[in-house]
Scaffold this motif. Structure first.
Motif, short mmCIF file in Angstrom:
data_model
loop_
_atom_site.label_atom_id
_atom_site.label_comp_id
_atom_site.label_asym_id
_atom_site.label_seq_id
_atom_site.Cartn_x
_atom_site.Cartn_y
_atom_site.Cartn_z
N ASP A 45 0.83 -1.21 0.00
CA ASP A 45 0.00 0.00 0.00
C ASP A 45 0.87 1.26 0.00
N LYS A 46 1.90 1.27 0.82
CA LYS A 46 2.79 2.43 0.87
C LYS A 46 3.51 2.62 -0.48
N LEU A 47 3.95 1.51 -1.07
CA LEU A 47 4.63 1.59 -2.36
C LEU A 47 3.70 2.16 -3.43
N ILE A 48 2.44 1.73 -3.41
CA ILE A 48 1.47 2.21 -4.41
C ILE A 48 1.22 3.70 -4.25
N ARG A 49 1.03 4.15 -3.00
CA ARG A 49 0.70 5.56 -2.77
C ARG A 49 1.87 6.48 -3.11
N ASP A 50 3.10 5.97 -3.04
CA ASP A 50 4.27 6.81 -3.29
C ASP A 50 4.69 6.85 -4.76
N ASN A 51 4.05 6.04 -5.61
CA ASN A 51 4.49 5.93 -6.99
C ASN A 51 3.33 6.04 -7.98
N ASP A 52 3.68 6.28 -9.25
CA ASP A 52 2.68 6.41 -10.32
C ASP A 52 2.41 5.08 -11.00
N VAL A 53 3.48 4.30 -11.21
CA VAL A 53 3.39 3.00 -11.86
C VAL A 53 3.88 1.95 -10.86
N ILE A 54 3.13 0.85 -10.74
CA ILE A 54 3.50 -0.20 -9.78
C ILE A 54 3.55 -1.54 -10.51
N VAL A 55 4.69 -2.22 -10.39
CA VAL A 55 4.88 -3.54 -11.01
C VAL A 55 4.90 -4.57 -9.89
N ILE A 56 4.02 -5.57 -9.97
CA ILE A 56 3.89 -6.58 -8.92
C ILE A 56 4.30 -7.94 -9.48
#
Length: 744
Positions: A619-630
């Motif tokens: 969740d923190k990674l998503i909120r801090d970035n525009d593009v998220i690769v999982i």
């Protein structure tokens, strides 16, 4: 197609400068100095954009490049021979694939690897050897210690060999010994290498594998050191010859058999430990066996804690091999000693330690007592081992080479190859060639958890610049110590607020007419800094409400992760990208290797790759970035039962772009179910081919693509779209002069 074959295939073709630059990049990556020097020479001398290639001196197709030579040569026998009289040449990939398939098939069929090597005859060691020279077979030839059987599908696998005499002979050696080969006996291959001396100047050409003949050539033509430096190329070539088991021969004479001791030869095992020069500090605390790199301590439970003395020594050997990786010894990347869930780097270091323990158990004569214990240990991480072997056909040989080096270090038998191939000096470019011909890639900045945020320190962005090998690993370990995070603000332009025309009066704003009249006039699309990837993905809209999801699905070894790194690189130059690398630990050497290969230095400051241990971390990674690769969806489901793409990503967050990897099982099903995969706006699949260089990605669904989907295939290895007809430079006209030259 090998690099040499790719180079040779250019003969007679018209190619662009970019084609040669791409070839140079591959040659430098593989340390193939023969090809890189010749391509650099062409690019320096000729400045045109198109070339008619004419190659008078083809590159030896079975020549080893620099990387392969480093892996194989220290463990193979060197045999000088005349170039025209050589035996069967074999490509490195043929060896890698053959051995890797054997190992994978053996693990799947037997459940573990057949370490046992014991015989009843007169062999004094625990490794098979040549009948005449008494030299043991090492390196790629280690499989001679085992028999090969075939399953119902004719797949080969290894089984313990029931040797009486641990010897092999060539057919000529059998005849010279006046012995006879039994009918139906099958030959095995012994891999060796020979060194080609290729002298090529304007008026002299000479090629041979024979050291003496080359020396005579140098003397006859009064060649100087400068002549040799300028015109001589030396490179190794792999070949093989056939051998037969001594047990399959009649009439051979052997030394008198020595009676084997029934009891464990523990004194021999203890002598190995006592003979370890510059060992770590030995401790006996608690009930755990481990090696701690930070304090250089090897801890063992007392010998009384083990069910047999042999198990005690095999465990001790395992940890001792780990200790050889310390900086003051063999300086391996020791991040693999952290047991972090079976990452590739952990599997690699553990395989080194286990193989090294096998070698040392063999040396001390206790191997047959410890085989089953070793097999049970291996079963705990065989799944990860198979994954790594599938992804890298050099994985097992690299580990076995490191294990041999480690066991030799403990035994005090440091080996220096007598026929060392000298690394040729790289000639500097006379004039700069357009980037990225020479580039140094920094390690990705790993964002640590912190309570406070500090301003970025540009000094840390160049932490690894200009460093290679051991120095780079050392700096990486230092840099990985907890520090305050480097926070880079998004450089993507924020989406402007939608402008809506105001209409007075009672108006039904839900009618399509109203929405069409007031539709956004400033729709933005994601900017992808890679022409072919941008064409492949189409114009993906930056949403203000909800998010866009791209799913990427494929089986093992289909290069999904490598494709994700290419997508990260293409997006990180304009947006902040968060990489939730759960399958592959973001601080492993495998992760760093892919980052070096695929990520542009300009993009690194916008990439965040923390360790993801929970949904709150994600969740923190998503909120801090525009593009998220999982990477990957199944791992997220393990962390959070019931995790779904639609409710937990698309509808939960606004204005994000998600790229999610789905693992595909052998029967074609998706781990985690196909429902979440097809909830995505863009559905991508990877296609795995027998030649990994032909692996490609294709589109099953894309709401943002206007082109026919079946015409879009992106080659993952070559990083470009597969065209129906290969791109070729146009035939030069009178305005574009055709330039012909010779590659010498």
């Amino acid at each position: 197609m090998t690099l040499a074959q790719e180079f040779n295939s250019l003969n007679g073709l018209i190619v662009s400068r970019k084609t040669l630059e791409d070839l140079l990049l591959k040659a430098e990556k593989e340390k193939h100095t023969v090809i890189s020097k010749r391509v650099i020479k062409v690019l320096q001398v000729f400045k045109d954009d198109t070339f008619l290639i004419e190659i008078n001196n083809l590159v030896e197709p079975f020549g080893l490049n620099g990387v392969e030579a480093e892996i194989l040569l220290p463990t193979l026998e060197y045999i000088p021979e005349n170039h025209s009289d050589g035996l069967n040449a074999v490509s490195p990939d043929e060896i890698y694939n053959y051995i890797t398939d054997l190992i994978i098939n053996t693990i799947k069929k037997v459940g573990h690897l057949p370490w046992q090597k014991e015989w009843k005859g007169s062999g004094t060691g625990n490794s098979v050897m040549n009948y005449v020279s008494k030299k043991e077979y090492t390196g790629a030839n280690f499989i001679l210690n085992y028999d090969i059987k075939f399953d119902e599908n004719k797949n080969p696998y290894l089984v313990p060999a029931d040797f009486i005499q641990p010897y092999y002979l060539t057919f000529n050696q059998i005849e010279e010994a006046k012995a006879k080969l039994k009918k139906g006996s099958k030959a095995r291959r012994v891999i060796y290498y020979t060194l080609i001396h290729d002298y090529h100047s304007d008026n002299l050409k000479f090629k041979t594998n024979d050291n003496k003949k080359f020396g005579d050539f140098v003397k006859a033509n009064a060649l100087t050191k400068d002549d040799l430096k300028k015109n001589l190329t030396k490179f190794p070539v792999l070949k093989y010859y056939n051998v037969f088991r001594a047990d399959d021969c009649e009439g051979l004479k052997f030394p008198e058999a020595k009676e084997r001791k029934v009891t464990n030869p523990i004194d021999a095992a203890q002598a190995i430990i006592d003979g370890f020069k510059n060992p770590p500090k030995y401790t006996n605390v608690g009930d755990r066996a481990y090696y701690r790199p930070s304090t250089d301590e090897l801890n063992m439970p007392t010998i009384e804690a083990f069910t047999s003395e042999a198990f005690y020594y095999s465990t001790f050997f395992h940890e001792a091999v780990h200790s050889t990786g310390a900086e003051k010894r063999l300086n391996r990347d020791m991040t693999g000693t952290r047991k972090g869930g079976g990452t590739g780097n952990y599997a690699f270091e553990e395989l080194i330690a286990e193989l090294g323990a096998v070698f040392l158990c063999s040396e001390s004569g206790i191997l047959f007592h410890t085989k089953e214990n070793s097999a049970k240990y291996l079963q705990s991480w065989n799944r990860h081992l198979i994954d790594e072997l599938t992804d890298d056909n050099r994985f097992f040989l690299k580990a076995s080479a490191q294990a041999q080096k480690a066991s030799n270090h403990i035994l005090g038998r440091e080996v220096v190859n007598t026929q060392e191939v000298k690394k040729e000096e790289e000639k500097p470019l006379l004039k700069p060639i357009p980037e990225p011909i020479k580039k140094v890639v920094a390690k990705p900045i790993i964002k640590e958890k912190t309570k406070t945020k500090e301003k970025p320190k540009t000094k840390q962005l160049d932490l690894f610049e200009g460093l290679t090998g051991a120095a780079k690993r050392k700096r990486k370990i230092i840099a990985s110590k907890p520090k305050k995070a480097i926070v880079i603000k998004s450089i993507a332009k924020p989406v402007a607020k939608q402008k809506v025309t105001v209409i007075k009066g009672n108006v039904n704003k839900n009618t399509l007419a109203y929405k069409m009249a007031n539709k956004p006039t400033n729709v933005d699309f994601y900017k992808v800094e890679h022409k072919d990837i941008a064409e492949f993905l189409g114009q993906i809209e930056i949403k203000t409400k909800e998010s866009v999801v791209v799913s990427l699905t494929g089986g093992q070894g289909s290069m999904k992760t490598r494709m994700c790194f290419q997508l990260i690189n293409a997006l990180a130059q304009n947006y902040k990208v968060g990489h939730a690398s759960i399958e592959e630990h973001p601080e492993s050497s495998l992760y760093y290797d892919k980052a070096e290969e695929y990520l542009n230095p300009k993009a690194l400051q916008n990439i965040e790759a923390p360790e993801i241990k929970s949904v709150s971390d994600l969740d923190k990674l998503i909120r801090d970035n525009d593009v998220i690769v999982i990477d990957s969806f199944s791992k997220m489901q393990e962390m959070h039962k019931g995790f779904e793409v639609d409710k937990d990503l698309r509808k939960k967050y606004d204005g994000k772009l998600f790229i999610v990897i789905f693992q595909q099982t052998t029967d074609g099903k998706m781990r985690g179910g196909s429902k979440s995969q097809f909830d995505a706006d863009v559905v991508l699949f990877t296609e795995k081919k027998s030649d990994y260089r032909e692996n490609y990605i294709y589109t099953d669904k894309n709401r943002y693509q206007s082109k026919p989907l079946d015409a879009l295939k992106f080659n993952i290895f070559y990083k470009k779209l597969q065209r129906e007809e290969p791109e070729a430079s146009p035939e030069p006209t009178t305005k574009n002069k055709k330039l012909s030259f010779v590659v010498s």
